[in-house]
Design a protein around this motif. Sequence first.
Motif, PDB file in Angstrom:
ATOM      1  N   HIS A 370       0.812  -1.229   0.000  1.00 15.81           N
ATOM      2  CA  HIS A 370       0.000   0.000   0.000  1.00 15.81           C
ATOM      3  C   HIS A 370       0.840   1.272   0.000  1.00 15.81           C
ATOM      4  N   ASP A 371       2.169   1.127  -0.112  1.00 11.99           N
ATOM      5  CA  ASP A 371       3.026   2.320  -0.147  1.00 11.99           C
ATOM      6  C   ASP A 371       3.046   2.872  -1.572  1.00 11.99           C
ATOM      7  N   GLY A 372       3.275   4.180  -1.670  1.00 15.43           N
ATOM      8  CA  GLY A 372       3.245   4.826  -2.982  1.00 15.43           C
ATOM      9  C   GLY A 372       4.610   4.866  -3.646  1.00 15.43           C
ATOM     10  N   LEU A 373       4.605   4.757  -4.952  1.00 15.36           N
ATOM     11  CA  LEU A 373       5.834   4.935  -5.739  1.00 15.36           C
ATOM     12  C   LEU A 373       5.695   6.237  -6.515  1.00 15.36           C
ATOM     13  N   VAL A 374       6.548   7.188  -6.194  1.00 18.73           N
ATOM     14  CA  VAL A 374       6.515   8.499  -6.842  1.00 18.73           C
ATOM     15  C   VAL A 374       7.952   8.880  -7.176  1.00 18.73           C
ATOM     16  N   ASP A 375       8.163   9.456  -8.363  1.00 24.80           N
ATOM     17  CA  ASP A 375       9.513   9.903  -8.742  1.00 24.80           C
ATOM     18  C   ASP A 375       9.974  11.040  -7.821  1.00 24.80           C
ATOM     19  N   GLN A 376      11.285  11.274  -7.830  1.00 28.30           N
ATOM     20  CA  GLN A 376      11.851  12.338  -6.990  1.00 28.30           C
ATOM     21  C   GLN A 376      12.528  13.389  -7.876  1.00 28.30           C
ATOM     22  N   ILE A 377      12.111  14.638  -7.693  1.00 29.62           N
ATOM     23  CA  ILE A 377      12.741  15.741  -8.433  1.00 29.62           C
ATOM     24  C   ILE A 377      13.628  16.527  -7.471  1.00 29.62           C
ATOM     25  N   VAL A 378      14.848  16.778  -7.893  1.00 28.61           N
ATOM     26  CA  VAL A 378      15.770  17.618  -7.116  1.00 28.61           C
ATOM     27  C   VAL A 378      16.389  18.626  -8.080  1.00 28.61           C
ATOM     28  N   GLY A 379      16.678  19.818  -7.580  1.00 29.04           N
ATOM     29  CA  GLY A 379      17.292  20.836  -8.438  1.00 29.04           C
ATOM     30  C   GLY A 379      18.045  21.854  -7.599  1.00 29.04           C
ATOM     31  N   GLU A 380      18.356  22.976  -8.227  1.00 23.80           N
ATOM     32  CA  GLU A 380      19.079  24.044  -7.514  1.00 23.80           C
ATOM     33  C   GLU A 380      18.377  25.369  -7.751  1.00 23.80           C
ATOM     34  N   THR A 381      18.512  26.279  -6.792  1.00 20.53           N
ATOM     35  CA  THR A 381      17.906  27.598  -6.968  1.00 20.53           C
ATOM     36  C   THR A 381      18.559  28.307  -8.149  1.00 20.53           C
ATOM     37  N   THR A 382      17.704  28.884  -8.961  1.00 25.45           N
ATOM     38  CA  THR A 382      18.171  29.609 -10.155  1.00 25.45           C
ATOM     39  C   THR A 382      17.276  30.838 -10.326  1.00 25.45           C
ATOM     40  N   LYS A 383      17.890  31.976 -10.553  1.00 27.44           N
ATOM     41  CA  LYS A 383      17.079  33.183 -10.776  1.00 27.44           C
ATOM     42  C   LYS A 383      16.425  33.100 -12.154  1.00 27.44           C
ATOM     43  N   ASP A 384      15.214  33.622 -12.234  1.00 25.63           N
ATOM     44  CA  ASP A 384      14.473  33.626 -13.488  1.00 25.63           C
ATOM     45  C   ASP A 384      13.739  34.956 -13.582  1.00 25.63           C
ATOM     46  N   SER A 385      13.998  35.679 -14.672  1.00 25.80           N
ATOM     47  CA  SER A 385      13.452  37.038 -14.781  1.00 25.80           C
ATOM     48  C   SER A 385      11.926  37.062 -14.806  1.00 25.80           C
TER      49      SER A 385
END
Lengths: 433, 298
Positions: A370-385
Amino acid sequence: MTHLKILAAAVALLIQFATPTVAQTSKPSDVGFGVFTFTSGPAAAYGMPGRNAAELVIEQINASGGIGGVPIKPTYVDEGQGTEGVVAEFRRLAADPVNQVMIAALSSGNCLALAPVADQLQMPTFMWNCDTHQLFLKDRYKYVFRTNSSTVPEFIASALYLLSVKPDVKRIAIIDPDYAFGRDAATIFKATLKALKPDVEVVAELYPKLGSPSFNTEISRLVTAQPDVIFSNLWGADLENFVRQAAPRELFTRSTVILALGESVLQRVGTLLPDGVIIGVIGDGWWMSPDAQSKPQTRQFVENYRKRFDEYPVFPSFKMANTIYAVKVVYEKALANTKGRWPTRDDLVAAAKNLKTETLTGTLALRDDHDGLVDQIVGETTKDSRFPFPIMGNMVRYPASLVTPPVGVDPIAWIAKMKPSILATLPKPGSYK
Amino acid sequence: MLANYAPLIVDGLADAALIFFVAVGLTLVFSVLHILNVAHGSFYSLGAYLSVVIGSFVAGRGWPVLSFFALVISPFLVTVALGPLIERTLLRWTYGRPEALQILVTFGLFLILEDAQKLIFGVQPYSQDTPMLLLGTSQIAGIVYLNYQLLLIGLAIVVAIGLRLLLKRTGIGKLIVAVVADQEIARALGIDASRVFMLAFSLGVFLAALGGALASPTVGVSPGLGAETIVLAFAVAAIGGLGQIEGAALAAILVGLARSAAIYFMPEFQPVVPYLVMLAVLLVRPYGLFGSIGLRRV
């Protein structure tokens, strides 16, 4: 005789209350959902986006005909009242036959307390946020499902990302909240590093109390320890306070910092963060991810959310939204199985077993345990205008199957068997765009 | 060598400064009114909430410097609105009555004020860090500190000296000292003791609200802040000796330094350190560092 009649009536009444109420099989006028989250206290900074999403998604489902033509009637419960109160509310809601499903809970502590109660009351319960891997580690629950990933893949992902972008890391420090979620995260993060880069030294481990208003002394301690990397799974107002106090004191420029739940505060305090802070969403709930942006339904959800609440949804919003949509799919599957008869609670449980469904941000699969399988997203802070706050850049999406131990396997033992060669086989930071 | 411990001392003193504001108000009220005011923490959180709201208002309208004004005006507003009102309507009926009743009344008041805060300010956390950011940073022993943290240490010293001067050198202060020493003789000499009670209680409210206001730029404000604060303030007041201003100051420094040392050397013990210090002090000196059985001074 009269006394006997009174006694018999009392016994009948007690039996009525003691027996779990099973759903009616005729189509009800409403289907009640108990929705548990924090709407007060420091944890509300994380809990309210979940509640907001629930409100929006339920409105949208009801506007398009509800579930099988029946509107959802939510009852919101504040987890800020403490576990005892949460369990009492759960029992009270479960006793009302209108309520057929519980979306509970945010707190791992509350999840662990509610799971046995859910089974006892035969109440289908979908854990929308609770992360602790302890939930299904030893116990099996018939009526409990997690539509979310657990601490194990979430913090393995943080460590894998770190080793990809900073393979020469030598000294790490940890600052996590002082309860199961924080301690488990530290154990998993350290175990992964130990398996993949055994020469890493832990130079400071701090566990401030959950709800601490000030981290100033902890910040000084972290600076004096001179770590290459600081890992933290602080969340909610604690994370906001930590960022507010640490940023002016240059913590984020002296060390590489991993904020495993960092995306949830980017809009509120993100301007204080420099580029390059490693940010997680403990799952795949990033509103600007390529998968999210490719789905018209998700773009519409994001737009509606922004219009209603004057901010973009954060990952707790998606955890909640994805859970409610998953429950809708469960109902539709159950209705198909029963050929139109309104499903009982057991019908729902049968339909939820091994569910695989698309979500707003990817896919969700429920395993045998009954546990969920979900992908993991990781990233870095980036400025965006385009935005007045940093967003996630240099992203990677780790498939759930690569970072989640199999059913019934001790997660720490599984991590210990990981080989450094795994890093070469994983998707690279920047590959998810 | 000293440089190694400089961060520990600076952090400890900054922590002590914030604890001192709350504890000294609590101890002052106890010394004059003989009431252990459980609601004291609520005045702290009210000061913090009001300061954040006013500070956000002025900063949001393009006057960030005025957020300093919010730190000063908020405790005054809390004091004027609640100090005399609560003392005159609630506390005066408890004077001379059993201590258990007094504690129950102030506990009831605490619950009312906590819920009132939720009604007025909502349940979500607030923050307003403009004053902290405006003051910039300094480096001490290689560690960047907020100048605001250093300012708090200075302000605590100023308040401690100011309070002592108020009690020793001003007419009002002398009246307070007289009432504390012997209420009946003070009344016989024509001192309006009930007015002194009101003044002393209001001063206590002001100090608590000032502590909250000054803490607000560096901490988040949310429901429960008052409860957390009052527990620590009780411990500090007990360590110093209930009713002792210098005791509260020394106890705040002890607890601040002990908490800081715990984070550096034994992080596991950090949450319990104030209470371990309290236990150790009370085992040796049951009436606190500056307290004694028959002592009647402030």
